[in-house]
Design a protein around this motif. Structure first.
Motif, mmCIF file in Angstrom:
data_model
loop_
_atom_site.group_PDB
_atom_site.id
_atom_site.type_symbol
_atom_site.label_atom_id
_atom_site.label_comp_id
_atom_site.label_asym_id
_atom_site.label_seq_id
_atom_site.Cartn_x
_atom_site.Cartn_y
_atom_site.Cartn_z
ATOM 1 N N ILE A 327 0.816 -1.217 0.000
ATOM 2 C CA ILE A 327 0.000 0.000 0.000
ATOM 3 C C ILE A 327 0.849 1.267 0.000
ATOM 4 C CG2 ILE A 327 -1.706 1.305 1.290
ATOM 5 C CD1 ILE A 327 -2.986 -1.255 2.107
ATOM 6 N N ARG A 328 1.922 1.237 0.771
ATOM 7 C CA ARG A 328 2.762 2.437 0.856
ATOM 8 C C ARG A 328 3.270 2.819 -0.528
ATOM 9 N NH1 ARG A 328 7.291 4.599 4.453
ATOM 10 N NH2 ARG A 328 6.327 3.638 6.267
ATOM 11 N N ASN A 329 3.700 1.795 -1.278
ATOM 12 C CA ASN A 329 4.240 2.064 -2.609
ATOM 13 C C ASN A 329 3.142 2.499 -3.564
ATOM 14 O OD1 ASN A 329 6.624 1.287 -1.524
ATOM 15 N ND2 ASN A 329 6.602 -0.767 -2.418
ATOM 16 N N ALA A 330 1.917 1.922 -3.354
ATOM 17 C CA ALA A 330 0.805 2.323 -4.205
ATOM 18 C C ALA A 330 0.533 3.815 -4.040
ATOM 19 C CB ALA A 330 -0.432 1.509 -3.845
ATOM 20 N N LEU A 331 0.497 4.254 -2.788
ATOM 21 C CA LEU A 331 0.266 5.674 -2.551
ATOM 22 C C LEU A 331 1.387 6.508 -3.179
ATOM 23 C CD1 LEU A 331 -0.931 5.384 1.132
ATOM 24 C CD2 LEU A 331 -2.261 6.278 -0.780
ATOM 25 N N ALA A 332 2.599 6.000 -3.083
ATOM 26 C CA ALA A 332 3.724 6.736 -3.666
ATOM 27 C C ALA A 332 3.551 6.873 -5.164
ATOM 28 C CB ALA A 332 5.021 6.002 -3.350
ATOM 29 N N PHE A 333 3.091 5.802 -5.798
ATOM 30 C CA PHE A 333 2.898 5.858 -7.237
ATOM 31 C C PHE A 333 1.794 6.838 -7.598
ATOM 32 C CE2 PHE A 333 3.701 4.272 -11.382
ATOM 33 C CZ PHE A 333 2.493 4.287 -12.063
ATOM 34 N N MET A 334 0.730 6.808 -6.818
ATOM 35 C CA MET A 334 -0.363 7.749 -7.078
ATOM 36 C C MET A 334 0.165 9.181 -7.035
ATOM 37 S SD MET A 334 -3.418 6.309 -4.721
ATOM 38 C CE MET A 334 -4.825 5.496 -5.439
ATOM 39 N N ASP A 335 0.970 9.431 -6.007
ATOM 40 C CA ASP A 335 1.497 10.788 -5.844
ATOM 41 C C ASP A 335 2.431 11.141 -6.999
ATOM 42 O OD1 ASP A 335 3.250 12.689 -3.403
ATOM 43 O OD2 ASP A 335 1.241 13.013 -4.194
ATOM 44 N N PHE A 336 3.221 10.146 -7.372
ATOM 45 C CA PHE A 336 4.171 10.339 -8.473
ATOM 46 C C PHE A 336 3.433 10.786 -9.731
ATOM 47 C CE2 PHE A 336 8.120 9.649 -10.577
ATOM 48 C CZ PHE A 336 7.880 9.008 -11.781
ATOM 49 N N CYS A 337 2.314 10.122 -9.996
ATOM 50 C CA CYS A 337 1.593 10.414 -11.232
ATOM 51 C C CYS A 337 0.843 11.728 -11.196
ATOM 52 C CB CYS A 337 0.624 9.278 -11.536
ATOM 53 S SG CYS A 337 1.488 7.763 -11.916
ATOM 54 N N MET A 338 0.727 12.280 -9.992
ATOM 55 C CA MET A 338 0.049 13.568 -9.920
ATOM 56 C C MET A 338 1.029 14.719 -10.120
ATOM 57 S SD MET A 338 -2.994 13.314 -7.153
ATOM 58 C CE MET A 338 -2.178 12.474 -5.829
ATOM 59 N N ARG A 339 2.278 14.393 -10.343
ATOM 60 C CA ARG A 339 3.210 15.473 -10.670
ATOM 61 C C ARG A 339 2.870 15.983 -12.056
ATOM 62 N NH1 ARG A 339 9.102 12.949 -9.471
ATOM 63 N NH2 ARG A 339 8.699 12.074 -7.397
ATOM 64 N N PRO A 340 2.922 17.247 -12.243
ATOM 65 C CA PRO A 340 2.500 17.808 -13.541
ATOM 66 C C PRO A 340 3.231 17.173 -14.716
ATOM 67 C CG PRO A 340 2.844 19.572 -11.958
ATOM 68 C CD PRO A 340 3.267 18.307 -11.265
#
Lengths: 399, 370, 297
Positions: A327-340
């Motif tokens: 889950i921790r990595n999933a959240l990290a990926f989500m955040d990563f993809c929200m970078r412009p």
């Protein structure tokens, strides 16, 4: 404070590459106030946080804040939830052709997390897998109402917004969607419409109505999608009805229209029709706007039209299955993809609309205007009425 | 002369590089029991298959005639023949009845007639119809299958019946029984039997005439008596029954005998046979034409060569006395068994003895053909 | 070695004396596998077919026969009929095409192995990939049409893809080896002397084939037919990809129930009805064939 450095450090810390002590030290060294540091720590860690000691002359009132903050810190973090385990892997299950090629490698390089990436062709396929508990996926990308359905079956993990630092980049239009109030579970990924792709060099005029599928001059050159919601939905819209209708009479009318068009259709086919549009075997195809753009990259003559009676608007979102091991990595990926810049890449490659306000794709798909919004409709789950729809669809297919 | 039902005129058959049949000619007469005898690879099966039609002679390879007509190019189903195969070749999916009826159906016999003919054939081979008619070949013993194969062929009332080593798979007793039965059928039906075998005893028992084949040629054609008593070549002499061979050069003539001197000894040979001065001579003497006697007690006028008894073999009806002769050869003498318990043979291993025979009890062989 | 026989020897000895136990021991691993991965899921599905439909898919507790009742409506029975017709047609076409091929291979002497290899070669690729290959061959701008147009045989391409013909072609192509191999196996065992016997009994070539070769190759024909018919009955890929999803077969119907229609009990019920029908049909076929043979005798 150097924002970029802080961001990078932040990522590192999230990914577990940087330990707390080093993180704090560096942050302070960069000039962050103790308050900020503490807040940041609180946001991204779970579990006890040490009170950061100001190195020297940090902020004056920082001490008090720090102390105050420090008091409540010796138990679970502010969300009152448990610590997320650190792992080194991530399993993503997404639609095919639905991400830019270098996004995953970049993420892997930055975080050191090993990503397994699998694809599916339909929501139902993905949902069936989750329902039987298969897959061990950390991220899946359901369309709109499927989020509701998954949530109703208690298959989703509620998001830890605090970990999603890039949240503010999202366009307000995609926040708090009807299918997931308050974005409890979902982060918007891409949005699109389901309209008509066509070969501008083969058709007389750009199709502006679903009625084109009744046009005998294009016999055997047209396709609709192999999806009951999309096909029946299109004929409901044609008659000015809602594509979520459960009214038998309206559905029977849609069936009749669909059968009329079926006689002229080459096939019911979804994404694979791109190849045939490019080669000219198919001139008119019901298709999503993004896939149409992808086909256009191979053949300039391909264009996209939204029928005047209306069409479906949909958002696909990232969600985390409850059974996800990372889950921790999933959240990290989500955040990563929200970078412009990442969101831009994704939109550029797939041709779909980015829900990220700060993204700058090459051929931006404008957010629907108010006028267009009136024509577009979002799919909702049909509940019990799905049985009626399926019968209608079977009758269409069997006819 | 009886009419000839099968005639081969200088027939040749080649498979690729291999010459299976070389220029053979013969005829077979109506009603004859004609055997083709020889070791494996001699060409006898090919000859039979040429009669049957499964093989056709080479382009300029002579003629095969049936009832006077040239049939070189005709397929088997166009020739009116019947055949019994070595493996019987019964149709496993058909009952005994249906197997036997097969040929009748193929040849258009009226349906009503068929059951009767089938019964008749089964009686001929002594196969009980009520018991066996509806059985499948898998449910029969070897001997029963053999009879069905025979019945299947005989039901057609053929003028010519071909048999390809049909008794090979049977045990000795059954084989002997069947040999007699076949001979009886041949006589009673008047059907010409053409029989291929490698068993010379079988051929001698049953045949009216035998064609002995070796290396794609006919070595000798004749009645059993002719073949056995007057073999023409060493091969025939060796292949049929047993033979002892004596050879040498003709040195001189005295009266109506030629003196032949060889490394083992000297002996006389009757003066026909085209023997000339200095010619190489080889004779065959069958074991039963020899006798054992003391070297100094040779009966007058007989040839004798002295040696040592190597062994005595008990064969029931006869005793074989093996005698080593000078020149490293061993000769077999067949002596009638007069009862070893009451009157035992005088000879035993190690005794000095001579083998003796009358000069006319030998067969001068043609040279140049082993 | 000191002492008595080793443990291993004793165990083997124990088994050696008990053939039944040995048999069970050898069957156990495979049997267990089948039990867990075949029988158990079937039983579960059978149970599902009587339960209530879950709102979002899956099943909920309850006992009902409504799913079976629902299947026996004209709409679904027509689909079943159409599927059966298509499966039978596929089988017959495979038989017509496959028998001569099997026959030729059986007579091919030293080329046998090479030819068999060619027959099996397609199996090295997945069925899905081969089906896609057929799409590339058959579509309007596909390989076949390109060649035909270039050769001047036709004006524009013939419509092949997304027709019933394409579906049949895909199915026949996919299943043909299943027909060829069993028939070949049967024919290979054929004793050629039987044909000679038939010939000298007066049978011309046609009679030899129909009276001897064909009856004796029947086991292969039956096996091949079943191996084609049963999977063809359940196929859904071909009608989707090659038929343009315009026709719905029982396989598609069942697939829908487990995905977009979210009606697992109905899907299970449909599956079981089909299974029972197949078992009955195959049973009748085998019974008739055995009766035919008995009648021959």
């Amino acid at each position: 404070m150097d924002r970029k450095n802080a961001d990078a450090m932040f990522e590192d810390f999230l990914a577990g590459r940087l330990d707390r002590r080093s993180f704090v030290t560096r942050l302070l060294a960069l000039g962050a106030s103790a308050t900020t540091t503490a807040a940041l720590l609180e946001a991204c860690s779970g579990g006890t946080t040490e009170t950061p000691k100001p190195a020297d002359g940090g902020g004056g009132d920082g001490d008090e804040h720090a102390k105050a903050k420090g008091k409540g810190k010796h138990k679970a973090d502010g969300d009152g939830e448990n610590v997320l385990p650190e792992t080194k892997e991530l399993s993503i299950y997404n639609w095919s052709d639905y991400i830019a090629e270098d996004v995953v490698p970049e993420f892997e390089k930055e975080t050191g997390i090993k990503v397994t990436y699998n694809t599916y062709e339909s929501n139902e396929e993905m949902m069936a897998k989750l329902q039987v508990g298969a897959g061990g996926y950390d991220l899946v990308v359901p369309t709109g109402y499927i989020v509701t359905v998954l949530a109703a079956q208690d298959l989703l993990f509620p998001l830890r917004k605090k970990k999603l630092t890039n949240w503010a980049n999202l366009h307000p239009m995609f926040l708090n969607p009807s299918f997931d109030p308050d974005n409890k579970y979902s982060v918007p990924w891409l949005w699109g419409t389901t309209g008509i792709a066509y070969r501008a060099d083969k058709v007389k005029a750009p199709p502006d109505s679903w009625a084109v599928f009744h046009d005998t001059q294009y016999k055997n050159k047209m396709t609709q999608m192999d999806d009951q919601r999309d096909v029946i939905g299109s004929w409901l819209k044609f008659r000015g009805k809602s594509l979520n209708s459960t009214d038998k009479a309206e559905l029977d009318q849609a069936k009749a229209d669909a059968l009329q068009s079926k006689a002229l259709l080459k096939a019911y086919v979804s994404a694979p029709v791109k190849g045939q549009l490019v080669s000219g075997d198919v001139w008119i195809a019901q298709l999503w706007n993004g896939d149409t753009m992808q086909a256009k990259a191979e053949n300039e003559q391909i264009a996209y039209a939204l029928p005047k009676e209306g069409a479906g608007l949909w958002t696909d979102s990232l969600v985390i299955p409850k059974s996800a091991p990372n889950i921790r990595n999933a959240l990290a990926f989500m955040d990563f993809c929200m970078r412009p810049e990442i969101a831009t890449k994704i939109a550029d490659f797939t041709g779909y609309g980015s829900p990220n306000a700060k993204a700058t794709p090459e051929t931006p798909i404008a957010y629907p205007t108010d006028e267009e919004m009136k024509r577009l409709e979002i799919q909702k789950d049909l509940g019990e009425a799905l049985q009626i729809w399926d019968q209608i669809w079977t009758e269409i297919k069997a006819g | 002369m009886a009419e000839s039902v099968v005639e081969f005129v200088n027939v040749n058959k080649t498979f690729g590089d291999f010459r299976a049949v070389r220029g053979i000619s013969f005829h077979i007469e109506k009603g004859e029991f004609f055997s083709i005898l020889g070791p494996s690879g001699c060409g006898k099966t090919t000859t039979l298959r040429l009669i049957a039609g499964f093989e056709h002679p080479d382009e300029d390879g002579g003629q095969v005639r049936l009832h006077g007509d040239v049939v070189n190019k005709k397929r088997p189903y166009e020739r009116q023949l019947a055949m019994v195969f070595q493996s019987y070749a019964l149709f496993p999916h058909l009952t005994v009845e249906k197997n036997i009826a097969f040929g009748l159906e193929m040849r258009g016999t009226p349906k009503a007639e068929i059951p009767g003919r089938v019964r008749e054939a089964m009686d001929m081979v002594r196969l009980d119809a009520t018991n066996f008619a509806r059985r499948l070949p898998a449910q029969l013993s070897g001997g029963q299958r053999q009879r069905v194969a025979l019945a299947r062929a005989l039901v057609l009332r053929p003028s010519i019946l071909l048999l390809d080593e049909p008794l090979g798979a049977l045990d000795l007793k059954l084989r002997k029984e069947m040999q007699l039965e076949l001979k009886t059928l041949n006589r009673e039906l008047g059907t010409t039997f053409i029989y291929v075998t490698h068993d010379q005893e079988e051929a001698l028992t049953m045949s009216d005439r035998i064609a002995v084949m070796s290396e794609a040629r006919i070595a000798q054609l004749g009645t059993p008596a002719q073949i056995y008593e007057c073999p023409r070549t060493p091969f025939v002499a060796k292949f049929i029954g047993e033979s002892n061979f004596f050879e040498g050069k003709a040195t001189g003539r005295s009266g109506d005998c030629w003196r032949v001197e060889g490394s083992g000894g000297a002996f006389d040979v009757p003066a026909e046979n085209g023997v000339t001065q200095g010619a190489d001579v080889i004779v065959a003497v069958r074991p039963e034409w020899l006798d054992v006697c003391a070297p100094d007690a040779v009966p007058a006028g007989e040839n004798a060569i002295a040696g040592t008894v190597r062994d005595v073999i008990y064969l029931g009806e006869t005793l074989h006395v093996l005698v080593d002769l000078p020149g490293e050869r061993t000769v077999t003498v067949a002596v009638r068994n007069e009862g070893q318990l009451a009157r035992p043979l005088a000879w035993k291993k190690g005794d000095r003895a001579a083998v003796a025979w009358k000069p006319e009890d030998c067969q001068v062989l043609e040279l140049g053909d082993a | 070695m000191s002492g008595g026989p080793s443990v291993r020897q004793r165990v083997l000895g124990w088994f050696h004396e008990r053939p039944t136990a040995t048999a069970w021991a050898l069957l156990a691993p495979g049997g267990l596998f089948l039990l867990v991965f075949f029988v158990a899921p079937l039983v579960i599905m059978f149970g599902y077919s009587f339960m209530e439909r879950g709102l979002y898919g899956g099943v909920e507790a309850g006992f009902t026969l409504e799913h079976y009742a629902a299947f026996f409506q004209p709409l679904y029975l027509t689909i079943l009929l159409r599927t059966v017709v298509m499966a039978v047609s596929t089988t017959l076409i495979c038989l017509a095409l496959g028998y001569p091929v099997a026959y030729t291979i059986a007579r091919a002497g030293r080329f046998k192995n090479a030819l068999l290899f060619l027959v099996i070669l397609p199996f090295w690729t997945s069925f899905l990939v081969r089906t896609f290959a057929m799409i590339f061959l058959m579509r309007d701008s596909g390989l076949i049409n390109s060649l035909l147009v270039k050769a001047g045989l036709v004006e524009e391409g013939i419509t092949m893809l997304y027709t019933p013909f394409a579906v049949m072609a895909g199915l026949v192509y996919g299943f043909l080896p299943f027909m060829i191999l069993p028939i070949y196996s049967s024919l290979e065992k054929l004793d050629l002397t039987l044909l000679e016997a038939a010939e000298i009994l007066g049978a011309p070539p046609r009679a030899r084939f129909f009276r001897v070769v064909l009856p004796l190759s029947m086991p292969g024909v039956v096996a091949g037919s079943l191996l084609v018919f049963i999977p063809a009955l359940g196929s859904f890929l071909s009608s989707d990809l090659l038929g343009g999803a315009k026709q719905i077969l029982v396989g598609n119907l069942i697939q829908n129930q487990f995905t977009s229609a979210r009606n697992w009990p109905f899907g299970s019920a449909a599956s079981f009805v089909m299974m029972v029908l197949v078992v009955i049909a195959v049973g009748i076929y085998l019974r008739v064939r055995d009766a035919d043979e008995a009648r021959e005798a």
